[in-house]
Design a protein around this motif. Structure first.
Motif, short mmCIF file in Angstrom:
data_model
loop_
_atom_site.label_atom_id
_atom_site.label_comp_id
_atom_site.label_asym_id
_atom_site.label_seq_id
_atom_site.Cartn_x
_atom_site.Cartn_y
_atom_site.Cartn_z
N TRP A 1 -13.76 70.62 -2.42
CA TRP A 1 -14.71 70.99 -1.38
C TRP A 1 -16.12 71.20 -1.94
O TRP A 1 -17.11 70.75 -1.36
CB TRP A 1 -14.23 72.25 -0.67
N GLU A 2 -16.19 71.85 -3.09
CA GLU A 2 -17.52 72.10 -3.67
C GLU A 2 -18.19 70.81 -4.15
O GLU A 2 -19.41 70.77 -4.34
CB GLU A 2 -17.40 73.08 -4.85
N GLN A 3 -17.38 69.77 -4.33
CA GLN A 3 -17.91 68.49 -4.81
C GLN A 3 -18.11 67.48 -3.68
O GLN A 3 -18.46 66.33 -3.94
CB GLN A 3 -16.92 67.87 -5.82
N ARG A 4 -17.91 67.91 -2.44
CA ARG A 4 -17.83 66.96 -1.31
C ARG A 4 -19.07 66.11 -1.13
O ARG A 4 -18.98 64.97 -0.66
CB ARG A 4 -17.52 67.73 -0.01
N ASN A 5 -20.24 66.62 -1.48
CA ASN A 5 -21.48 65.87 -1.27
C ASN A 5 -22.05 65.27 -2.55
O ASN A 5 -23.15 64.72 -2.55
CB ASN A 5 -22.53 66.77 -0.60
N ARG B 1 -7.89 63.52 -8.09
CA ARG B 1 -7.69 64.35 -6.90
C ARG B 1 -8.25 63.65 -5.65
O ARG B 1 -7.66 63.72 -4.57
CB ARG B 1 -8.35 65.71 -7.08
N LEU B 2 -9.37 62.96 -5.82
CA LEU B 2 -9.95 62.24 -4.69
C LEU B 2 -9.04 61.11 -4.22
O LEU B 2 -8.92 60.84 -3.02
CB LEU B 2 -11.34 61.71 -5.05
N LEU B 3 -8.39 60.43 -5.16
CA LEU B 3 -7.44 59.39 -4.78
C LEU B 3 -6.34 59.96 -3.89
O LEU B 3 -5.93 59.35 -2.90
CB LEU B 3 -6.82 58.77 -6.04
N ILE B 4 -5.87 61.16 -4.24
CA ILE B 4 -4.83 61.80 -3.42
C ILE B 4 -5.40 62.22 -2.07
O ILE B 4 -4.76 62.05 -1.03
CB ILE B 4 -4.24 63.01 -4.17
N GLY C 1 -11.52 69.07 10.61
CA GLY C 1 -10.74 70.21 10.15
C GLY C 1 -9.68 69.82 9.15
O GLY C 1 -9.46 70.51 8.14
N HIS C 2 -8.99 68.71 9.41
CA HIS C 2 -7.95 68.24 8.47
C HIS C 2 -8.58 67.82 7.15
O HIS C 2 -8.05 68.15 6.07
CB HIS C 2 -7.19 67.06 9.08
N LEU D 1 -9.61 68.60 1.30
CA LEU D 1 -10.56 68.73 0.19
C LEU D 1 -10.49 70.12 -0.45
O LEU D 1 -10.60 70.25 -1.67
CB LEU D 1 -11.98 68.43 0.67
N LYS D 2 -10.31 71.14 0.37
CA LYS D 2 -10.21 72.48 -0.19
C LYS D 2 -8.91 72.65 -1.00
O LYS D 2 -8.92 73.23 -2.10
CB LYS D 2 -10.28 73.52 0.94
N GLU D 3 -7.81 72.14 -0.47
CA GLU D 3 -6.53 72.28 -1.18
C GLU D 3 -6.54 71.52 -2.50
O GLU D 3 -5.82 71.89 -3.44
CB GLU D 3 -5.39 71.78 -0.29
N LEU D 4 -7.34 70.47 -2.58
CA LEU D 4 -7.42 69.68 -3.80
C LEU D 4 -8.60 70.08 -4.69
O LEU D 4 -8.95 69.37 -5.63
CB LEU D 4 -7.51 68.19 -3.46
#
Length: 315
Positions: free
Chosen positions: A132-136, A149-152, A120-121, A126-129
Protein backbone atom coordinates in the motif's frame (compact mmCIF):
# COMPACT_ATOMS: atom_id res chain seq x y z
CA UNK A 1 -20.69 -27.18 -19.78
CA UNK A 2 -21.49 -26.22 -16.16
CA UNK A 3 -20.90 -29.11 -13.80
CA UNK A 4 -23.66 -29.87 -11.30
CA UNK A 5 -23.29 -28.01 -8.03
CA UNK A 6 -22.12 -30.05 -5.06
CA UNK A 7 -21.42 -28.95 -1.50
CA UNK A 8 -17.98 -30.56 -1.49
CA UNK A 9 -17.08 -30.03 -5.13
CA UNK A 10 -13.31 -29.67 -5.61
CA UNK A 11 -11.88 -26.30 -6.60
CA UNK A 12 -10.26 -28.04 -9.58
CA UNK A 13 -11.22 -31.27 -11.33
CA UNK A 14 -8.96 -32.82 -13.96
CA UNK A 15 -10.32 -35.89 -15.74
CA UNK A 16 -8.48 -38.26 -18.10
CA UNK A 17 -6.29 -35.43 -19.38
CA UNK A 18 -3.72 -36.18 -22.08
CA UNK A 19 -1.60 -34.04 -24.37
CA UNK A 20 0.20 -35.25 -27.49
CA UNK A 21 2.11 -32.72 -29.58
CA UNK A 22 2.34 -32.75 -33.38
CA UNK A 23 5.80 -34.32 -33.10
CA UNK A 24 4.19 -37.34 -31.46
CA UNK A 25 5.58 -36.55 -28.02
CA UNK A 26 3.04 -37.40 -25.34
CA UNK A 27 3.56 -34.81 -22.61
CA UNK A 28 0.63 -35.86 -20.40
CA UNK A 29 -0.90 -39.31 -20.02
CA UNK A 30 -4.38 -39.73 -18.58
CA UNK A 31 -4.08 -37.28 -15.68
CA UNK A 32 -6.78 -37.39 -13.00
CA UNK A 33 -6.55 -34.89 -10.17
CA UNK A 34 -8.81 -33.13 -7.68
CA UNK A 35 -7.68 -30.06 -5.76
CA UNK A 36 -9.57 -29.43 -2.52
CA UNK A 37 -10.91 -26.03 -1.63
CA UNK A 38 -8.69 -24.01 0.67
CA UNK A 39 -5.61 -26.21 0.48
CA UNK A 40 -2.02 -25.64 -0.56
CA UNK A 41 -1.17 -28.33 -3.10
CA UNK A 42 2.47 -28.73 -4.13
CA UNK A 43 3.09 -30.22 -7.57
CA UNK A 44 6.59 -31.66 -7.77
CA UNK A 45 8.44 -33.19 -10.67
CA UNK A 46 11.78 -33.07 -12.47
CA UNK A 47 12.33 -30.86 -15.52
CA UNK A 48 10.29 -32.14 -18.45
CA UNK A 49 7.92 -34.10 -16.23
CA UNK A 50 4.82 -32.29 -17.50
CA UNK A 51 4.20 -29.66 -14.81
CA UNK A 52 4.20 -26.70 -17.19
CA UNK A 53 2.01 -28.46 -19.76
CA UNK A 54 -0.54 -29.39 -17.10
CA UNK A 55 -0.76 -25.87 -15.69
CA UNK A 56 -0.89 -24.37 -19.18
CA UNK A 57 -3.87 -26.54 -20.07
CA UNK A 58 -5.69 -25.70 -16.84
CA UNK A 59 -5.13 -21.98 -17.46
CA UNK A 60 -6.30 -22.24 -21.08
CA UNK A 61 -2.90 -21.48 -22.63
CA UNK A 62 -2.50 -24.95 -24.21
CA UNK A 63 -5.23 -27.18 -25.66
CA UNK A 64 -5.57 -30.72 -24.35
CA UNK A 65 -5.68 -33.69 -26.74
CA UNK A 66 -8.09 -35.61 -24.53
CA UNK A 67 -9.95 -35.17 -21.26
CA UNK A 68 -11.49 -32.25 -19.41
CA UNK A 69 -10.75 -29.64 -16.76
CA UNK A 70 -13.29 -27.86 -14.55
CA UNK A 71 -12.52 -24.90 -12.28
CA UNK A 72 -15.15 -24.31 -9.62
CA UNK A 73 -17.51 -26.36 -11.78
CA UNK A 74 -16.82 -24.44 -15.01
CA UNK A 75 -15.45 -26.43 -17.94
CA UNK A 76 -12.32 -24.71 -19.27
CA UNK A 77 -13.33 -25.29 -22.91
CA UNK A 78 -17.10 -24.87 -23.09
CA UNK A 79 -17.25 -22.24 -20.32
CA UNK A 80 -13.79 -20.74 -20.75
CA UNK A 81 -14.44 -17.16 -19.59
CA UNK A 82 -16.07 -18.22 -16.33
CA UNK A 83 -13.38 -20.84 -15.67
CA UNK A 84 -10.48 -18.50 -16.41
CA UNK A 85 -11.99 -15.81 -14.18
CA UNK A 86 -11.61 -18.21 -11.25
CA UNK A 87 -7.86 -18.60 -11.86
CA UNK A 88 -5.03 -16.34 -10.73
CA UNK A 89 -1.67 -17.17 -12.29
CA UNK A 90 1.53 -15.85 -10.72
CA UNK A 91 4.39 -16.18 -13.24
CA UNK A 92 8.08 -16.13 -12.37
CA UNK A 93 8.78 -12.89 -14.24
CA UNK A 94 7.18 -9.45 -14.11
CA UNK A 95 5.14 -8.69 -17.24
CA UNK A 96 4.11 -5.12 -16.44
CA UNK A 97 5.15 -1.66 -17.52
CA UNK A 98 8.02 -0.89 -15.16
CA UNK A 99 7.20 2.82 -15.44
CA UNK A 100 3.64 2.20 -14.26
CA UNK A 101 2.59 2.08 -10.59
CA UNK A 102 1.34 -0.87 -8.52
CA UNK A 103 -2.07 0.80 -8.19
CA UNK A 104 -2.53 1.21 -11.92
CA UNK A 105 -1.16 -2.27 -12.57
CA UNK A 106 -3.67 -4.05 -10.34
CA UNK A 107 -6.53 -1.91 -11.68
CA UNK A 108 -5.61 -2.93 -15.22
CA UNK A 109 -5.32 -6.60 -14.27
CA UNK A 110 -8.83 -6.54 -12.80
CA UNK A 111 -10.25 -4.74 -15.84
CA UNK A 112 -8.75 -7.31 -18.21
CA UNK A 113 -11.12 -9.89 -16.70
CA UNK A 114 -14.11 -7.63 -17.27
CA UNK A 115 -14.67 -7.16 -13.56
CA UNK A 116 -16.34 -3.93 -12.40
CA UNK A 117 -14.14 -1.49 -10.51
CA UNK A 118 -13.76 -2.39 -6.86
CA UNK A 119 -11.23 -0.05 -5.21
CA UNK A 120 -11.99 -1.54 -1.81
CA UNK A 121 -10.82 -5.00 -2.88
CA UNK A 122 -7.65 -3.64 -4.50
CA UNK A 123 -6.83 -1.58 -1.41
CA UNK A 124 -7.28 -4.69 0.74
CA UNK A 125 -5.01 -6.77 -1.50
CA UNK A 126 -2.26 -4.14 -1.59
CA UNK A 127 -2.40 -3.68 2.16
CA UNK A 128 -2.30 -7.42 2.87
CA UNK A 129 0.73 -7.74 0.60
CA UNK A 130 2.49 -4.75 2.23
CA UNK A 131 2.33 -2.81 -1.03
CA UNK A 132 0.00 0.00 0.00
CA UNK A 133 2.76 2.44 0.87
CA UNK A 134 4.35 1.73 -2.52
CA UNK A 135 1.13 2.02 -4.54
CA UNK A 136 2.08 5.24 -6.34
CA UNK A 137 5.77 4.48 -6.84
CA UNK A 138 7.12 3.34 -10.17
CA UNK A 139 7.40 -0.44 -10.43
CA UNK A 140 10.97 0.17 -11.58
CA UNK A 141 11.86 1.36 -8.06
CA UNK A 142 10.47 -1.68 -6.22
CA UNK A 143 12.76 -4.25 -4.63
CA UNK A 144 12.81 -7.82 -5.91
CA UNK A 145 10.63 -8.93 -3.03
CA UNK A 146 8.09 -6.16 -3.64
CA UNK A 147 7.93 -7.07 -7.33
CA UNK A 148 7.14 -10.68 -6.35
CA UNK A 149 4.37 -9.38 -4.10
CA UNK A 150 3.02 -7.27 -6.95
CA UNK A 151 2.82 -10.34 -9.17
CA UNK A 152 0.62 -11.96 -6.54
CA UNK A 153 -1.46 -8.79 -6.14
CA UNK A 154 -2.11 -8.69 -9.89
CA UNK A 155 -3.17 -12.35 -9.84
CA UNK A 156 -5.56 -11.67 -6.94
CA UNK A 157 -7.00 -8.47 -8.39
CA UNK A 158 -9.99 -10.19 -10.02
CA UNK A 159 -10.81 -12.26 -6.90
CA UNK A 160 -9.94 -15.77 -8.20
CA UNK A 161 -10.76 -18.88 -6.20
CA UNK A 162 -7.67 -20.74 -7.41
CA UNK A 163 -4.14 -19.32 -7.37
CA UNK A 164 -1.22 -20.85 -9.27
CA UNK A 165 2.26 -20.03 -8.00
CA UNK A 166 4.95 -21.04 -10.48
CA UNK A 167 8.28 -21.26 -8.66
CA UNK A 168 7.35 -18.31 -6.40
CA UNK A 169 10.71 -18.08 -4.64
CA UNK A 170 13.08 -19.06 -7.47
CA UNK A 171 16.23 -17.00 -7.28
CA UNK A 172 15.38 -15.15 -4.06
CA UNK A 173 17.38 -15.21 -0.84
CA UNK A 174 16.48 -17.39 2.14
CA UNK A 175 15.02 -14.54 4.20
CA UNK A 176 12.66 -13.45 1.43
CA UNK A 177 11.74 -17.07 0.75
CA UNK A 178 10.57 -17.55 4.33
CA UNK A 179 8.69 -14.27 4.13
CA UNK A 180 6.90 -15.53 1.02
CA UNK A 181 6.05 -18.80 2.78
CA UNK A 182 4.25 -16.84 5.48
CA UNK A 183 2.42 -14.83 2.84
CA UNK A 184 1.23 -17.94 1.00
CA UNK A 185 -0.04 -19.50 4.22
CA UNK A 186 -1.94 -16.28 5.00
CA UNK A 187 -3.59 -16.42 1.56
CA UNK A 188 -4.62 -20.03 2.22
CA UNK A 189 -6.00 -19.10 5.64
CA UNK A 190 -8.07 -16.36 3.96
CA UNK A 191 -9.74 -19.00 1.76
CA UNK A 192 -7.66 -19.05 -1.43
CA UNK A 193 -6.87 -22.45 -2.91
CA UNK A 194 -3.21 -22.56 -3.94
CA UNK A 195 -1.33 -24.79 -6.36
CA UNK A 196 2.42 -24.44 -6.01
CA UNK A 197 5.14 -25.67 -8.31
CA UNK A 198 8.63 -25.55 -6.89
CA UNK A 199 12.13 -26.95 -7.25
CA UNK A 200 12.75 -26.31 -3.55
CA UNK A 201 11.62 -29.52 -1.89
CA UNK A 202 11.86 -27.88 1.56
CA UNK A 203 9.34 -25.32 0.31
CA UNK A 204 6.76 -28.04 -0.30
CA UNK A 205 7.66 -29.71 2.98
CA UNK A 206 7.19 -26.43 4.84
CA UNK A 207 3.92 -25.24 3.26
CA UNK A 208 1.92 -27.90 1.45
CA UNK A 209 -1.12 -29.70 2.80
CA UNK A 210 -0.88 -32.29 0.03
CA UNK A 211 1.84 -33.35 -2.37
CA UNK A 212 1.49 -34.48 -5.97
CA UNK A 213 4.41 -35.96 -7.90
CA UNK A 214 4.41 -35.97 -11.71
CA UNK A 215 7.00 -37.80 -13.79
CA UNK A 216 7.11 -38.67 -17.49
CA UNK A 217 3.68 -37.09 -17.98
CA UNK A 218 1.95 -39.18 -15.33
CA UNK A 219 0.82 -38.44 -11.79
CA UNK A 220 2.60 -41.12 -9.80
CA UNK A 221 1.45 -40.06 -6.36
CA UNK A 222 -1.00 -37.74 -4.59
CA UNK A 223 -0.93 -37.85 -0.81
CA UNK A 224 -1.45 -35.76 2.31
CA UNK A 225 2.01 -34.54 3.28
CA UNK A 226 1.92 -35.96 6.80
CA UNK A 227 0.69 -39.33 5.53
CA UNK A 228 3.32 -39.38 2.80
CA UNK A 229 6.06 -38.74 5.33
CA UNK A 230 4.65 -41.47 7.57
CA UNK A 231 4.27 -44.07 4.84
CA UNK A 232 7.37 -43.44 2.73
CA UNK A 233 9.78 -41.77 5.13
CA UNK A 234 12.52 -44.15 6.17
CA UNK A 235 14.05 -43.77 9.61
CA UNK A 236 17.63 -44.23 10.70
CA UNK A 237 19.23 -45.07 14.01
CA UNK A 238 22.85 -43.95 14.34
CA UNK A 239 25.01 -45.42 17.10
CA UNK A 240 28.21 -43.74 18.32
CA UNK A 241 30.56 -46.62 19.15
CA UNK A 242 32.85 -46.70 22.16
CA UNK A 243 35.54 -48.48 20.16
CA UNK A 244 36.00 -48.20 16.38
CA UNK A 245 35.34 -51.16 14.10
CA UNK A 246 37.32 -52.08 11.01
CA UNK A 247 34.39 -54.07 9.61
CA UNK A 248 30.85 -55.06 10.52
CA UNK A 249 30.83 -58.49 12.24
CA UNK A 250 29.15 -61.32 10.35
CA UNK A 251 26.79 -61.81 13.30
CA UNK A 252 25.22 -58.40 12.47
CA UNK A 253 24.88 -58.95 8.71
CA UNK A 254 21.10 -59.50 8.90
CA UNK A 255 20.61 -55.90 10.08
CA UNK A 256 22.19 -54.40 6.92
CA UNK A 257 24.18 -51.84 8.88
CA UNK A 258 26.41 -49.13 7.45
CA UNK A 259 29.77 -48.33 9.04
CA UNK A 260 30.97 -44.73 8.95
CA UNK A 261 32.97 -41.99 10.65
CA UNK A 262 36.20 -43.99 10.50
CA UNK A 263 34.52 -46.99 12.07
CA UNK A 264 32.98 -45.06 14.97
CA UNK A 265 29.36 -44.98 13.72
CA UNK A 266 26.88 -47.70 12.87
CA UNK A 267 23.74 -46.68 10.98
CA UNK A 268 20.62 -48.84 10.94
CA UNK A 269 17.81 -48.02 8.45
CA UNK A 270 14.27 -49.16 9.21
CA UNK A 271 10.64 -48.25 8.63
CA UNK A 272 7.31 -48.95 10.30
CA UNK A 273 5.07 -49.07 7.23
CA UNK A 274 2.26 -51.59 7.38
CA UNK A 275 2.72 -52.03 11.12
CA UNK A 276 6.22 -53.44 10.79
CA UNK A 277 8.35 -53.65 13.89
CA UNK A 278 11.51 -51.58 13.93
CA UNK A 279 13.90 -54.40 14.71
CA UNK A 280 15.82 -52.12 17.08
CA UNK A 281 15.45 -54.41 20.08
CA UNK A 282 16.92 -57.35 18.16
CA UNK A 283 19.75 -55.13 16.90
CA UNK A 284 20.66 -53.97 20.41
CA UNK A 285 20.62 -57.57 21.65
CA UNK A 286 22.93 -58.67 18.83
CA UNK A 287 25.26 -55.74 19.50
CA UNK A 288 25.50 -56.75 23.15
CA UNK A 289 26.14 -60.40 22.24
CA UNK A 290 28.90 -59.27 19.86
CA UNK A 291 30.50 -57.20 22.63
CA UNK A 292 29.98 -53.90 20.81
CA UNK A 293 29.22 -50.97 23.08
CA UNK A 294 27.96 -47.52 22.16
CA UNK A 295 28.10 -44.18 23.94
CA UNK A 296 25.20 -42.41 22.24
CA UNK A 297 22.46 -42.90 19.68
CA UNK A 298 20.13 -40.73 17.66
CA UNK A 299 17.26 -41.23 15.22
CA UNK A 300 16.49 -39.27 12.05
CA UNK A 301 13.72 -39.50 9.44
CA UNK A 302 14.14 -39.05 5.71
CA UNK A 303 13.06 -35.71 4.30
CA UNK A 304 10.52 -35.08 1.58
CA UNK A 305 13.49 -34.61 -0.77
CA UNK A 306 14.67 -38.15 -0.06
CA UNK A 307 11.17 -39.48 -0.75
CA UNK A 308 10.86 -37.46 -3.96
CA UNK A 309 14.20 -38.69 -5.30
CA UNK A 310 13.22 -42.31 -4.55
CA UNK A 311 9.83 -41.93 -6.25
CA UNK A 312 11.25 -40.31 -9.40
CA UNK A 313 14.10 -42.82 -9.69
CA UNK A 314 11.56 -45.65 -9.49
CA UNK A 315 9.51 -44.00 -12.26
Amino acid sequence: MLYAAAPFRPALEVRNLSKTYASGFRALKNINLDIRRGEIFALLGPNGAGKTTLISIICGIVTASEGSVAVDGHDTVTDYRAARAEIGLVPQEMAADIFDTPWNSVRLSRALFGKPANPGHLIKVLKELSLWEQRNNKILTLSGGMKRRLLIAKALSHEPALLFLDEPTAGVDVELRKDMWGLVRALRDAGTTIILTTHYIEEAEEMADRIGVINNGEIILVEDKAELMRKLGKKQLTLQLREPLTAIPAALAAHHLTLGADGRELTYTYDTRGGRTTGITALLDDLANAGIGFSDLQTTQSSLEDIFVDLVSQG
